[in-house]
Design a protein around this motif. Sequence first.
Motif, PDB file in Angstrom:
ATOM      1  N   THR A 154      53.772  69.660 -26.275  1.00  0.00           N
ATOM      2  CA  THR A 154      53.089  70.604 -27.186  1.00  0.00           C
ATOM      3  C   THR A 154      51.782  69.963 -27.631  1.00  0.00           C
ATOM      4  OG1 THR A 154      55.211  71.415 -27.952  1.00  0.00           O
ATOM      5  CG2 THR A 154      53.318  71.901 -29.360  1.00  0.00           C
ATOM      6  N   VAL A 155      50.708  70.733 -27.601  1.00  0.00           N
ATOM      7  CA  VAL A 155      49.429  70.201 -28.085  1.00  0.00           C
ATOM      8  C   VAL A 155      48.823  71.158 -29.101  1.00  0.00           C
ATOM      9  CG1 VAL A 155      48.796  68.920 -25.992  1.00  0.00           C
ATOM     10  CG2 VAL A 155      48.118  71.306 -26.209  1.00  0.00           C
ATOM     11  N   VAL A 156      48.091  70.578 -30.021  1.00  0.00           N
ATOM     12  CA  VAL A 156      47.254  71.388 -30.924  1.00  0.00           C
ATOM     13  C   VAL A 156      45.836  70.875 -30.709  1.00  0.00           C
ATOM     14  CG1 VAL A 156      46.762  72.045 -33.304  1.00  0.00           C
ATOM     15  CG2 VAL A 156      49.135  71.640 -32.588  1.00  0.00           C
ATOM     16  N   LEU A 157      44.959  71.771 -30.285  1.00  0.00           N
ATOM     17  CA  LEU A 157      43.572  71.380 -30.031  1.00  0.00           C
ATOM     18  C   LEU A 157      42.654  72.072 -31.032  1.00  0.00           C
ATOM     19  CD1 LEU A 157      43.312  71.782 -26.130  1.00  0.00           C
ATOM     20  CD2 LEU A 157      43.839  69.715 -27.410  1.00  0.00           C
ATOM     21  N   ASN A 158      41.613  71.361 -31.407  1.00  0.00           N
ATOM     22  CA  ASN A 158      40.562  71.998 -32.195  1.00  0.00           C
ATOM     23  C   ASN A 158      39.399  72.219 -31.233  1.00  0.00           C
ATOM     24  OD1 ASN A 158      38.226  72.439 -33.749  1.00  0.00           O
ATOM     25  ND2 ASN A 158      39.247  71.528 -35.536  1.00  0.00           N
ATOM     26  N   ILE A 159      39.165  73.480 -30.911  1.00  0.00           N
ATOM     27  CA  ILE A 159      38.125  73.780 -29.940  1.00  0.00           C
ATOM     28  C   ILE A 159      36.964  74.439 -30.663  1.00  0.00           C
ATOM     29  CG2 ILE A 159      37.577  74.990 -27.794  1.00  0.00           C
ATOM     30  CD1 ILE A 159      40.496  74.743 -26.996  1.00  0.00           C
ATOM     31  N   ASP A 160      35.959  73.628 -30.899  1.00  0.00           N
ATOM     32  CA  ASP A 160      34.758  74.096 -31.605  1.00  0.00           C
ATOM     33  C   ASP A 160      35.123  74.830 -32.904  1.00  0.00           C
ATOM     34  OD1 ASP A 160      32.037  74.086 -31.703  1.00  0.00           O
ATOM     35  OD2 ASP A 160      31.804  76.030 -30.681  1.00  0.00           O
ATOM     36  N   GLY A 161      36.050  74.238 -33.650  1.00  0.00           N
ATOM     37  CA  GLY A 161      36.439  74.798 -34.951  1.00  0.00           C
ATOM     38  C   GLY A 161      37.625  75.730 -34.895  1.00  0.00           C
ATOM     39  N   GLU A 162      37.996  76.157 -33.707  1.00  0.00           N
ATOM     40  CA  GLU A 162      39.136  77.084 -33.599  1.00  0.00           C
ATOM     41  C   GLU A 162      40.387  76.283 -33.209  1.00  0.00           C
ATOM     42  OE1 GLU A 162      38.526  79.843 -30.394  1.00  0.00           O
ATOM     43  OE2 GLU A 162      40.646  80.435 -30.420  1.00  0.00           O
ATOM     44  N   VAL A 163      41.487  76.480 -33.947  1.00  0.00           N
ATOM     45  CA  VAL A 163      42.706  75.714 -33.654  1.00  0.00           C
ATOM     46  C   VAL A 163      43.556  76.490 -32.660  1.00  0.00           C
ATOM     47  CG1 VAL A 163      44.818  74.708 -34.626  1.00  0.00           C
ATOM     48  CG2 VAL A 163      42.658  74.553 -35.892  1.00  0.00           C
ATOM     49  N   ARG A 164      43.903  75.807 -31.541  1.00  0.00           N
ATOM     50  CA  ARG A 164      44.753  76.463 -30.535  1.00  0.00           C
ATOM     51  C   ARG A 164      45.941  75.558 -30.237  1.00  0.00           C
ATOM     52  NH1 ARG A 164      40.752  78.352 -25.748  1.00  0.00           N
ATOM     53  NH2 ARG A 164      38.957  78.926 -27.017  1.00  0.00           N
ATOM     54  N   ARG A 165      47.109  76.215 -30.061  1.00  0.00           N
ATOM     55  CA  ARG A 165      48.346  75.471 -29.846  1.00  0.00           C
ATOM     56  C   ARG A 165      48.983  75.993 -28.552  1.00  0.00           C
ATOM     57  NH1 ARG A 165      52.236  73.460 -33.517  1.00  0.00           N
ATOM     58  NH2 ARG A 165      50.842  74.028 -35.214  1.00  0.00           N
ATOM     59  N   ALA A 166      49.597  75.077 -27.774  1.00  0.00           N
ATOM     60  CA  ALA A 166      50.318  75.538 -26.562  1.00  0.00           C
ATOM     61  C   ALA A 166      51.436  74.560 -26.217  1.00  0.00           C
ATOM     62  CB  ALA A 166      49.369  75.649 -25.378  1.00  0.00           C
TER      63      ALA A 166
ATOM     64  N   LYS B  92      22.539  79.908 -22.958  1.00  0.00           N
ATOM     65  CA  LYS B  92      21.938  81.003 -23.733  1.00  0.00           C
ATOM     66  C   LYS B  92      22.977  81.951 -24.305  1.00  0.00           C
ATOM     67  CE  LYS B  92      18.178  81.250 -20.642  1.00  0.00           C
ATOM     68  NZ  LYS B  92      18.232  81.975 -19.417  1.00  0.00           N
ATOM     69  N   GLU B  93      23.639  82.612 -23.343  1.00  0.00           N
ATOM     70  CA  GLU B  93      24.451  83.739 -23.777  1.00  0.00           C
ATOM     71  C   GLU B  93      25.622  83.341 -24.671  1.00  0.00           C
ATOM     72  OE1 GLU B  93      25.087  83.714 -19.873  1.00  0.00           O
ATOM     73  OE2 GLU B  93      22.923  83.542 -19.946  1.00  0.00           O
ATOM     74  N   LYS B  94      26.214  82.173 -24.337  1.00  0.00           N
ATOM     75  CA  LYS B  94      27.462  81.860 -25.035  1.00  0.00           C
ATOM     76  C   LYS B  94      27.359  80.505 -25.710  1.00  0.00           C
ATOM     77  CE  LYS B  94      30.436  84.069 -21.651  1.00  0.00           C
ATOM     78  NZ  LYS B  94      31.434  83.795 -20.661  1.00  0.00           N
ATOM     79  N   ARG B  95      28.084  80.367 -26.791  1.00  0.00           N
ATOM     80  CA  ARG B  95      28.193  79.056 -27.400  1.00  0.00           C
ATOM     81  C   ARG B  95      29.502  78.430 -26.939  1.00  0.00           C
ATOM     82  NH1 ARG B  95      28.783  76.369 -32.134  1.00  0.00           N
ATOM     83  NH2 ARG B  95      30.292  77.873 -32.919  1.00  0.00           N
ATOM     84  N   LYS B  96      30.453  79.311 -26.593  1.00  0.00           N
ATOM     85  CA  LYS B  96      31.767  78.829 -26.174  1.00  0.00           C
ATOM     86  C   LYS B  96      31.896  78.950 -24.663  1.00  0.00           C
ATOM     87  CE  LYS B  96      34.495  78.951 -30.113  1.00  0.00           C
ATOM     88  NZ  LYS B  96      35.534  78.931 -30.884  1.00  0.00           N
ATOM     89  N   ALA B  97      32.343  77.890 -24.034  1.00  0.00           N
ATOM     90  CA  ALA B  97      32.537  77.940 -22.586  1.00  0.00           C
ATOM     91  C   ALA B  97      33.871  78.615 -22.278  1.00  0.00           C
ATOM     92  CB  ALA B  97      32.505  76.534 -22.016  1.00  0.00           C
ATOM     93  N   TYR B  98      34.896  78.331 -23.108  1.00  0.00           N
ATOM     94  CA  TYR B  98      36.236  78.911 -22.875  1.00  0.00           C
ATOM     95  C   TYR B  98      36.795  79.481 -24.171  1.00  0.00           C
ATOM     96  CZ  TYR B  98      36.024  76.488 -18.453  1.00  0.00           C
ATOM     97  OH  TYR B  98      35.644  76.058 -17.207  1.00  0.00           O
TER      98      TYR B  98
END
Length: 545
Positions: A435-447, A539-545
């Motif tokens: 199980t991981v909890v990642l902070n991706i550019d301020g957004e917390v995601r768990r899987a 340009k278009e996006k700040r987030k890659a994923y």
Amino acid sequence: MPQPPSENAKEPVDTAFRIPDAGLFVSEYNKKIFSATRLPERVKILDTTLRDGEQTPNVALSTEDKLKIAQALDELGVDIIEAGFAVNSEGEAEAIKVIANAGLKSEICSLCRASIADVDAALACDVDSVHIFLATSKTHLEKKLKITQDQAIEKAVESIQHAKDHGLIVEFSDEDATRTELEFLHRMHKAIQDVGVDRIDIPDTVGVMVPPAMTQFVSEIKKHVKVPLAVHCHDDFGLSVANSLAGVLGGAEEVHVTVNGLGERAGNAALEEVVMSLLAFYNIKTNINSRKMAFVSRLVSQLTGIAVPPNKAIVGENAFSHESGIHVHGVLSDGSTYEPMRPEIVGKERSFVVGKHSGVHAVQNKLREYGIELNPDQMKEVVAKIKKWAESGKKLDDAELLAVAYDVMGEQVQPVIRLEEFTVFTGLNFTPTATVVLNIDGEVRRASETGVGPIDASLSAIRAAVSKNIVLKEYKLEAITGGSNALCNVTVKLGDSEDAQLLALGRSVGSDIVTTSVDAMIEGLNRLWGRKLTLQNGKEKRKAY
Ligand code: KIV
Ligand code: ZN
């Protein structure tokens, strides 16, 4: 000063013998042999990886592994599989029986001494054929077997007769034939043909022939036999493949080989080398599907634990790798400049290795694999830096090259993805789960994910948290020091299923292989993220994923 062409100047003659459809580019001079000798159109391959190959010091295969190899040899197109030596042990007999009943297309054969008991043991394994051998040289008869030549003939005849009476195909080998007087071999061959032997094999048991002698020896024997001849050459002087080809020039229609050249002492003639040489030099075909060779070589290496030397012909890791700038330049213009055969015809891929002999072409080509284009000044700087790095004796791989390129481009890795929590459970009879909890550019995601082991589960969980488009293209784990507390070096190569151009490497060094792998993955993802935004010009996006 350039000279004007003289009157006698001619167009250069291309002395490359090309079989472009077969992807082969060898020398035209070999053709002279074609016209001078009558060659067979096709040669049979007897593979003895499971018998002589298993006699390689420190190799012992389980029945399950032997079956896997036999199935792979069958798929490869081997005509005869020597599956073992039935009388040797119960385990060996069991493996032969399993293989003989596996519904394979290849003829399944057991080795036997010239003895009724050996033939009976083979019969009990349901084989199609037996390969009966008996030493014929004076040294072996007197010092090992302590029997006369007449007694040897009697034993051979009796065992062959027994096998024939039980409906088996029989191949007979005069062990140590190449140190046996010809006259005795003729007597032996006459006697065994009279009782219906199907094939006769001429072993160069201790690899003591030179190719011209082998051709002459086999052709002399051929004059006195009606059944097909085979050759079985050992590599004590490194001449087993050359002697096998020479045996075919002398009239042999079957060659004994092993995958990767495994075998007793220095080994036997390597299947891949014999098959490709027969085709390239003499246009002699076999039933082998050459495109499967690299796979079978890897399988045999994994199951036997015998590594294939990197510089091994045809299937070695370096067989289609190019480092020097001149070679890379040549191969990029036309593969036939430095490759006598196309890598794909033997199931391999061409690779360019960046090292101290590399020039702009090699470096540019490698960086393009990762979607990186440098301007000429940047390229010069990268080439100079990597040469310096390589000259200092340090290992240079893609990760180092990319690090240098990123540095020269001024591309920094932004730690956009941070690991906040990580747990992994593993054990016996338990599915590893991470199980991981990642902070991706301020957004917390768990899987959470499961896997075949703790590393697989952990990397899958990270991928699941970031994006299902992330592809783990390569994973490399190396021990830097020895012992159970060794330092390890993990490199991961990541790609994106929606963009083939997008690739990035991550690397980490640590003492725990699981957490080091996780660190390498996070670094790789941050690089991939950065590359993706750079390729989109950010340009278009700040987030890659
Ligand atoms: O090398 C050899 O002579 C053999 C025989 C059993 C044919 O392996
Ligand atoms: Zn042998």
